[in-house]
Structure formats: structure tokens, C-alpha cells
Design a protein around this motif. Structure first.
Motif, PDB file in Angstrom:
ATOM      1  N   TYR A   7       0.861  -1.178   0.000  1.00  0.00           N
ATOM      2  CA  TYR A   7       0.000   0.000   0.000  1.00  0.00           C
ATOM      3  C   TYR A   7       0.895   1.223   0.000  1.00  0.00           C
ATOM      4  O   TYR A   7       1.796   1.354   0.829  1.00  0.00           O
ATOM      5  CB  TYR A   7      -0.907   0.007   1.232  1.00  0.00           C
ATOM      6  CG  TYR A   7      -1.918   1.123   1.246  1.00  0.00           C
ATOM      7  CD1 TYR A   7      -3.190   0.937   0.718  1.00  0.00           C
ATOM      8  CD2 TYR A   7      -1.612   2.372   1.784  1.00  0.00           C
ATOM      9  CE1 TYR A   7      -4.130   1.965   0.721  1.00  0.00           C
ATOM     10  CE2 TYR A   7      -2.535   3.396   1.796  1.00  0.00           C
ATOM     11  CZ  TYR A   7      -3.793   3.191   1.268  1.00  0.00           C
ATOM     12  OH  TYR A   7      -4.711   4.209   1.266  1.00  0.00           O
ATOM     13  N   GLU A   9       0.659   5.542  -0.276  1.00  0.00           N
ATOM     14  CA  GLU A   9      -0.243   6.687  -0.270  1.00  0.00           C
ATOM     15  C   GLU A   9       0.527   7.966   0.007  1.00  0.00           C
ATOM     16  O   GLU A   9       1.456   7.992   0.818  1.00  0.00           O
ATOM     17  CB  GLU A   9      -1.343   6.516   0.778  1.00  0.00           C
ATOM     18  CG  GLU A   9      -2.370   7.643   0.767  1.00  0.00           C
ATOM     19  CD  GLU A   9      -3.526   7.407   1.721  1.00  0.00           C
ATOM     20  OE1 GLU A   9      -4.489   8.198   1.695  1.00  0.00           O
ATOM     21  OE2 GLU A   9      -3.471   6.423   2.494  1.00  0.00           O
ATOM     22  N   ASP A  10       0.134   9.045  -0.697  1.00  0.00           N
ATOM     23  CA  ASP A  10       0.681  10.391  -0.468  1.00  0.00           C
ATOM     24  C   ASP A  10       2.198  10.415  -0.572  1.00  0.00           C
ATOM     25  O   ASP A  10       2.914  10.887   0.321  1.00  0.00           O
ATOM     26  CB  ASP A  10       0.246  10.913   0.909  1.00  0.00           C
ATOM     27  CG  ASP A  10      -1.257  11.110   1.005  1.00  0.00           C
ATOM     28  OD1 ASP A  10      -1.879  11.422  -0.024  1.00  0.00           O
ATOM     29  OD2 ASP A  10      -1.814  10.934   2.104  1.00  0.00           O
ATOM     30  N   LYS A  41      -2.193   5.254  -3.974  1.00  0.00           N
ATOM     31  CA  LYS A  41      -3.175   6.326  -3.876  1.00  0.00           C
ATOM     32  C   LYS A  41      -2.469   7.677  -3.723  1.00  0.00           C
ATOM     33  O   LYS A  41      -1.501   7.803  -2.980  1.00  0.00           O
ATOM     34  CB  LYS A  41      -4.092   6.082  -2.669  1.00  0.00           C
ATOM     35  CG  LYS A  41      -5.223   7.090  -2.525  1.00  0.00           C
ATOM     36  CD  LYS A  41      -6.150   6.707  -1.373  1.00  0.00           C
ATOM     37  CE  LYS A  41      -7.304   7.678  -1.259  1.00  0.00           C
ATOM     38  NZ  LYS A  41      -8.228   7.312  -0.142  1.00  0.00           N
ATOM     39  N   ASN A  42      -2.991   8.664  -4.458  1.00  0.00           N
ATOM     40  CA  ASN A  42      -2.527  10.047  -4.330  1.00  0.00           C
ATOM     41  C   ASN A  42      -1.011  10.147  -4.373  1.00  0.00           C
ATOM     42  O   ASN A  42      -0.366  10.756  -3.507  1.00  0.00           O
ATOM     43  CB  ASN A  42      -3.046  10.681  -3.027  1.00  0.00           C
ATOM     44  CG  ASN A  42      -4.562  10.731  -2.980  1.00  0.00           C
ATOM     45  OD1 ASN A  42      -5.233  10.732  -4.014  1.00  0.00           O
ATOM     46  ND2 ASN A  42      -5.121  10.771  -1.777  1.00  0.00           N
ATOM     47  N   THR A  43      -0.437   9.541  -5.391  1.00  0.00           N
ATOM     48  CA  THR A  43       1.011   9.482  -5.532  1.00  0.00           C
ATOM     49  C   THR A  43       1.425  10.077  -6.871  1.00  0.00           C
ATOM     50  O   THR A  43       0.782   9.818  -7.894  1.00  0.00           O
ATOM     51  CB  THR A  43       1.501   8.032  -5.405  1.00  0.00           C
ATOM     52  OG1 THR A  43       1.313   7.597  -4.052  1.00  0.00           O
ATOM     53  CG2 THR A  43       2.965   7.897  -5.767  1.00  0.00           C
TER      54      THR A  43
END
Length: 358
Positions: A7, A9-10, A41-43
């Protein structure tokens, strides 16, 4: 490699024009160990030498949600491979949600999968130099697969908005997309099918079966808007599409027995009979081809009515003829997750409302 689940994210990855790629994931070359589930996500990945994101064979069930890949110096923004001759396990089940690829030297998205690919709410623009397709999809390499393109936007790419390369049979669902002025280095082709077999270095006839509903396709070139080099391409169903050419381009080119047949753009609404649909020459001309109701084809005097075309805002203005002209096919939201009209949605990726760019 060898990691089963991950996972991310950011995260921002800056290749500084030195790193070969930003994120690489997939299988081990020796055994069949590969990622079985992953969520990014959001990368943002940018300024790599080759690929922003590279997906190798064996990766399965990967979700890209809000991923941006830009400014690759030599290759694609997001690229994936699925070749059974190289690896024992195929890439499967790739999902791209609200992701963006822009200003890459290669394609925006160049994705191969042996099973399913989904692109929803994605944007691909200003890609090109070495190549420059907006969305290039390789589906059904191992067996009949599915490719879904829903609420996507592609514009100003050097090559077509969508290129479909199928090694074997696959269903391709093209719903509520907006493709505007792509193939800037060529003739203005927006959708192309090609069947290429990398093992033999030649072509092999798979059957991509296209289902096209509620798309805006706007070309500024003089060449065919749809080009099917795979002559067995079948448009199984097609309705409520708004197709426009500023150069009065031909509508479709199909290769039959190594000869190219060009069908002229029809500046009128087509009726519901099979005879009228066959005059378009779109796809495999057989009894099972049924372009029902109509494909709406317009010339430059009937622009789709974008809010601010000059500044790449392709949401619909209040004067757009695409408003409330779509078919109800069960898509409940647009590219910005605004609700679509229940009875007659708007054509394209954007439902009419307060102007929003991508």
C-alpha cells in the motif's frame, strides 16, 4: 519483487531525470512470485528517464487511485507488460481510477493485461515525442479479457486517443469518454485497433469486440477518425456517440484482405436499420454487426459545445448539443463524480453543471 501485498499513499517520487523508473512492480524472473494485491493512492511520479510506473508480468489486482505520472524523458507515464513467452504468469486485474498521465515522451498509459483492465475518470494529455498514445491497451493476451474505459479524457496527444492491441479475443467497453484533437503528429485518428504478435514479429487476427456508447470524439485531422488495421474488429453495439471533424475527415478506415477501404464521414443521423449502419463500414462487415439507433456525426458547424476549448476545459457549456442526448447505460456519475441524469445523461465524460476542468 516477491512482495505479495503493498500500500502506497501520499508519496512523491522525483526521478531528477536520472532514475530509470519511479515505481517497478511485478514478478520475480526466476519463479512466479509476484504482487497479488497492491493499492497506490494520491502518488505522483515525475522526471524519470524511462517509465514513471512499470508493471511487470505476474502483478495482479493493482489499484491506481489518484496517481499522476508526468515528464518521463524517454518512455511512457504508466506502462505494463503481459507476455506469456517471457514469464510464466500474466498481469491481471489492473484498475486505474482518477489517474493522470501527461507530458511524457511515450504513451500516457500503455497497459497489457491477460484478464481485466479498467480506466475510470482518468486523463491523458500532451504525451508524445517518441510515441504518444493517450490510452494504449493490450487485452485478452491469454484468453478473452475485458477492457473498460469509462469517463476518461484524452486530448492533444501525438498519437491516437485510444489504441487497442489484442492478441486474442476481448470485449472493449468504451462509455462516456471525451477524446479531443489527438494524433497531432498524424492524420487525426482518434481510435485505432491493431493486432500485433510480438512472438512472431507479425500480425495475428484476434477479434476485439467494441461496445461504444455516449462518447464525444472530436478530430481536427483529415484522416479517418476510426482506423481498424485489425480487419476483424467488430463494433457490436454503438449508440449516442457525438463525432465531429473540423476538417471533414473520413469517418472510418478498415483493412480488408490487405486493402484499405475508406468510408466517408456521414453528416447526418443514421437510422436504426442494419442497412444504414453497414454503409458506415465500421468494423467487421458481417451479419452480426448491428450499430443500432444512431451514431451522431457532425461537421465543424456543430461543435460539441465545450466550455473553454482554447484553455482545455472540455466540460459542456449550456449551449452544448450533447446535453441530455445520451443513452441510459447505468453509468451514474461523471468524471468529477457528479450525478448523471437518470433518463437521458449527457454525452461525453462531463455531465453539464458548474464548469470544471480536469
Amino acid at each position: 519483487r516477491g512482495v505479495k501485498n503493498f500500500y502506497i499513499e501520499d508519496v512523491e517520487i522525483d526521478g531528477q531525470d536520472k532514475a530509470r523508473w519511479g515505481i517497478q512492480l511485478g514478478a520475480d524472473i526466476v519463479d512466479e512470485n509476484g504482487v497479488k494485491f497492491g493499492y497506490i493512492k494520491n502518488t505522483t511520479v515525475h522526471h524519470t528517464v524511462k517509465y514513471g510506473v512499470y508493471i511487470e508480468n505476474g502483478a495482479e489486482n493493482i489499484v491506481f487511485d489518484g496517481v499522476v505520472s508526468r515528464n518521463s524523458l524517454m518512455e511512457d507515464g504508466i506502462s505494463g507488460r503481459s507476455n506469456p513467452s517471457e514469464y510464466p504468469s500474466l498481469t491481471k486485474n489492473l484498475f486505474f481510477i482518477n489517474s493522470v498521465a501527461h507530458d511524457n515522451a511515450g504513451d500516457g498509459f500503455d497497459i497489457g493485461s491477460g484478464d481485466m483492465q479498467v480506466f475510470q475518470g482518468c486523463v491523458s494529455y500532451n504525451n508524445g515525442g517518441r510515441q504518444g498514445v493517450g490510452f494504449k491497451v493490450w487485452g485478452g493476451i491469454d484468453k478473452g479479457g475485458e477492457i473498460w474505459l469509462i469517463n476518461n479524457l484524452a486530448y492533444n496527444n501525438a498519437f491516437p486517443a485510444l489504441v487497442i492491441k489484442n492478441i486474442s479475443d476481448a470485449n472493449v467497453y468504451i462509455f462516456h469518454n471525451t477524446f479531443v484533437e489527438n494524433d497531432t503528429s498524424g492524420r487525426g485518428v482518434e481510435i485505432m485497433t491493431v493486432d500485433y504478435n510480438p512472438d512472431s514479429g507479425g500480425f495475428r487476427m484476434g477479434v476485439p469486440r467494441l461496445f461504444m456508447y455516449n462518447n464525444i470524439i472530436s478530430s481536427k485531422g483529415k484522416g479517418p477518425i476510426l482506423t481498424f488495421y485489425n480487419e476483424r474488429t467488430k463494433i457490436v453495439e454503438s449508440d449516442c456517440n457525438y463525432i465531429v471533424s473540423s476538417q471533414k475527415a473520413s469517418f472510418c478506415k478498415v483493412r480488408h484482405d490487405r486493402k484499405e477501404v475508406i468510408y466517408e464521414l456521414l453528416m447526418k443521423e443514421l437510422g436504426s436499420s442494419k442497412d444504414k449502419s453497414r454503409k458506415m463500414g465500421c468494423g467487421y462487415l458481417s451479419e452480426d454487426l448491428d450499430i443500432h439507433s444512431y451514431i451522431q456525426v457532425k461537421d465543424a458547424k456543430n461543435d460539441p459545445g465545450f466550455f473553454d476549448r482554447e484553455h482545455n476545459n472540455f466540460s459542456l457549456s449550456q449551449f452544448s448539443p450533447a446535453i441530455n442526448k445520451g443513452c441510459q447505460i447505468g453509468i451514474t456519475e461523471d468524471i468529477h463524480k457528479r450525478p448523471r441524469a437518470k433518463a437521458a445523461p449527457d454525452i461525453g465524460a462531463f455531465e453539464y453543471g458548474p464548469a470544471q476542468s480536469h
